[in-house]
Design a protein around this motif. Structure first.
Motif, PDB file in Angstrom:
ATOM      1  N   SER A 116       0.821  -1.218   0.000  1.00 52.79           N
ATOM      2  CA  SER A 116       0.000   0.000   0.000  1.00 52.79           C
ATOM      3  C   SER A 116       0.852   1.264   0.000  1.00 52.79           C
ATOM      4  N   ILE A 165      -1.575   4.594   0.366  1.00 52.36           N
ATOM      5  CA  ILE A 165      -2.638   4.852   1.329  1.00 52.36           C
ATOM      6  C   ILE A 165      -2.216   4.337   2.703  1.00 52.36           C
ATOM      7  N   HIS A 170      -9.221   2.469   7.195  1.00 55.60           N
ATOM      8  CA  HIS A 170      -9.616   1.577   6.102  1.00 55.60           C
ATOM      9  C   HIS A 170     -10.103   0.234   6.645  1.00 55.60           C
ATOM     10  N   ASP A 225     -10.905  -2.673   1.944  1.00 56.20           N
ATOM     11  CA  ASP A 225      -9.792  -1.985   1.290  1.00 56.20           C
ATOM     12  C   ASP A 225      -8.561  -2.885   1.211  1.00 56.20           C
ATOM     13  N   LYS A 250     -12.951  -3.536  -4.824  1.00 57.19           N
ATOM     14  CA  LYS A 250     -12.747  -2.151  -5.222  1.00 57.19           C
ATOM     15  C   LYS A 250     -11.495  -2.053  -6.089  1.00 57.19           C
ATOM     16  N   LYS A 251     -11.490  -1.129  -6.991  1.00 66.50           N
ATOM     17  CA  LYS A 251     -10.308  -0.922  -7.830  1.00 66.50           C
ATOM     18  C   LYS A 251      -9.131  -0.418  -7.004  1.00 66.50           C
ATOM     19  N   THR A 252      -9.430   0.146  -5.846  1.00 62.76           N
ATOM     20  CA  THR A 252      -8.394   0.690  -4.962  1.00 62.76           C
ATOM     21  C   THR A 252      -7.958  -0.304  -3.889  1.00 62.76           C
ATOM     22  N   ALA A 253      -8.495  -1.528  -3.917  1.00 63.46           N
ATOM     23  CA  ALA A 253      -8.239  -2.498  -2.847  1.00 63.46           C
ATOM     24  C   ALA A 253      -7.008  -3.355  -3.130  1.00 63.46           C
ATOM     25  N   TYR A 254      -6.452  -3.902  -2.030  1.00 65.67           N
ATOM     26  CA  TYR A 254      -5.261  -4.739  -2.107  1.00 65.67           C
ATOM     27  C   TYR A 254      -5.565  -6.145  -1.592  1.00 65.67           C
ATOM     28  N   GLU A 276      -5.512  -4.205 -13.961  1.00 67.34           N
ATOM     29  CA  GLU A 276      -5.655  -3.195 -12.910  1.00 67.34           C
ATOM     30  C   GLU A 276      -7.073  -3.108 -12.378  1.00 67.34           C
ATOM     31  N   ALA A 279      -5.904  -2.674  -6.939  1.00 65.29           N
ATOM     32  CA  ALA A 279      -4.730  -1.801  -6.837  1.00 65.29           C
ATOM     33  C   ALA A 279      -3.425  -2.577  -6.767  1.00 65.29           C
ATOM     34  N   ASN A 303       2.580  -4.145  -9.872  1.00 67.19           N
ATOM     35  CA  ASN A 303       1.668  -3.777  -8.797  1.00 67.19           C
ATOM     36  C   ASN A 303       1.540  -4.922  -7.791  1.00 67.19           C
TER      37      ASN A 303
END
Length: 343
Positions: A116, A165, A170, A225, A250-254, A276, A279, A303
């Motif tokens: 992250s 982030i 989160h 997240d 989510k596109k922003t999740a790991y 992608e 994240a 990534n």
């Protein structure tokens, strides 16, 4: 009692057993080498107790070693031992559940921070000579201003390339809430994270409070997240996470995995990272280990953070399992109830 030790072991802590019998150290315990069946049989014949870590203790080994009375495995899951064959001979198998739970939980949090905050990527860029000056920079302070130290600003600078982030605020979704999952939750709570738990074997009464909640797998994937796996491999978990689950994220999740690679459809994860759809990911375990040189995780995807199955690799874990095994071997010799018998 004659004891054969082929395990990864703390030799000082093992000394407590010397008063109980004759101890032979071989294999990993002596030369960092996993033994094969024939080597094990040769060493184990005439021995009463085996303490092992990685050696394959097959039916052939168990059947041919007629004096064997106890098998001790220094792992949290004795997958290298034929439990059925041992039971047929009425040989107890002891193991060390939880021996590396703390270090694995810490490694999981470290993996979350690494991906992250893109720490390995930033480190590699500097070691590769990027974002550096040819000589020492003298920071000049303009009149009326105070000292302001920044590495660099603008497109293509570390501040832009490696921005990430924080964990606080989160949601961490935990798949599995056993010994390791609970410890990860405790550390994550200290970071200020909200915890979602998916574990069909636990009641919500055991989980729910003001910062953590038992949820469905669907909700966990849609709202978390960070998603981290902490379950064993069986028919209910093998391939549990696939394309549909990554599509929900989510596109922003790991995605984090320090448990077992078989839980995840690796090709689906590669696709999610390549396109992608998420994240990033941090993986310590894989579908096949070691992974091959041209694996997309190695040569293509940037990534992802990958490590070679190290989450449980600490000297503390060795100390822990040595203490547990020594205590239970002594109990066996004294004909007392075993604490860590595998059933």
């Amino acid at each position: 009692m004659k004891i054969l030790v082929t395990a990864e072991i703390n030799q000082e802590l093992l000394k407590e057993l010397y008063e109980f019998g004759e101890i032979t150290i071989a294999g990993w315990g002596k030369e960092l080498r996993k033994l094969e069946e024939d080597d094990m049989i040769q060493l184990l014949k005439g021995k009463d107790i085996l303490i092992t870590s990685y050696d394959p203790i097959t039916k052939k080994v168990i059947d041919e070693c007629k004096d064997l009375k106890l098998i001790a495995c220094t792992r949290a899951n004795p997958v290298n031992i034929d439990i059925k064959a041992a039971k047929e001979r009425s040989i107890p198998v002891i193991y060390t559940p939880g021996r590396n739970s703390d270090c694995t939980a810490e490694f999981t949090i470290a993996s979350m921070l690494s991906i992250s905050r893109k720490i390995p990527m930033a480190y590699k860029s500097l070691k590769d000579g990027m974002h550096l000056e040819n000589k020492k920079v003298k920071n000049e302070i303009k009149e009326g201003l105070k000292e302001d130290v920044t590495w660099a600003l603008g497109a293509g600078t570390p501040y832009v390339l490696f921005k990430g982030i924080q964990l606080k605020g989160h949601i961490l979704g935990l798949i599995g809430y056993g010994s390791i999952g609970k410890k990860v939750a405790n550390i994550a709570r200290a970071f200020g994270m909200k915890i979602y738990v998916y574990d069909p074997l636990l009641s919500s009464v055991e989980i729910n409070d003001n910062v953590q909640e038992k949820v469905s797998l669907d909700k966990l994937f849609r709202e978390s997240d960070f998603i981290s796996c902490h379950c064993k491999v069986d028919e209910s978990t093998r391939g549990l996470i696939g394309k549909d689950e990554f599509e929900k994220m989510k596109k922003t999740a790991y995605f984090i995995n320090t448990s077992r690679g078989a839980i995840v459809d690796e090709e689906a994860l590669i696709e999610a990272l390549r396109e992608e759809k998420i994240a990033g990911a941090a993986l310590d375990v894989f579908a096949s280990e070691p992974i091959y040189k041209n694996h997309p995780f190695v040569i293509e995807l940037d990534n992802i953070v990958i490590t070679p199955h190290l989450a449980g690799a600490t000297y503390d874990a060795i100390d822990n399992h040595t203490i547990m095994i020594v205590e239970d071997v002594k109990r066996f010799i004294n004909d007392e109830k075993l604490l860590y018998e595998y059933r």
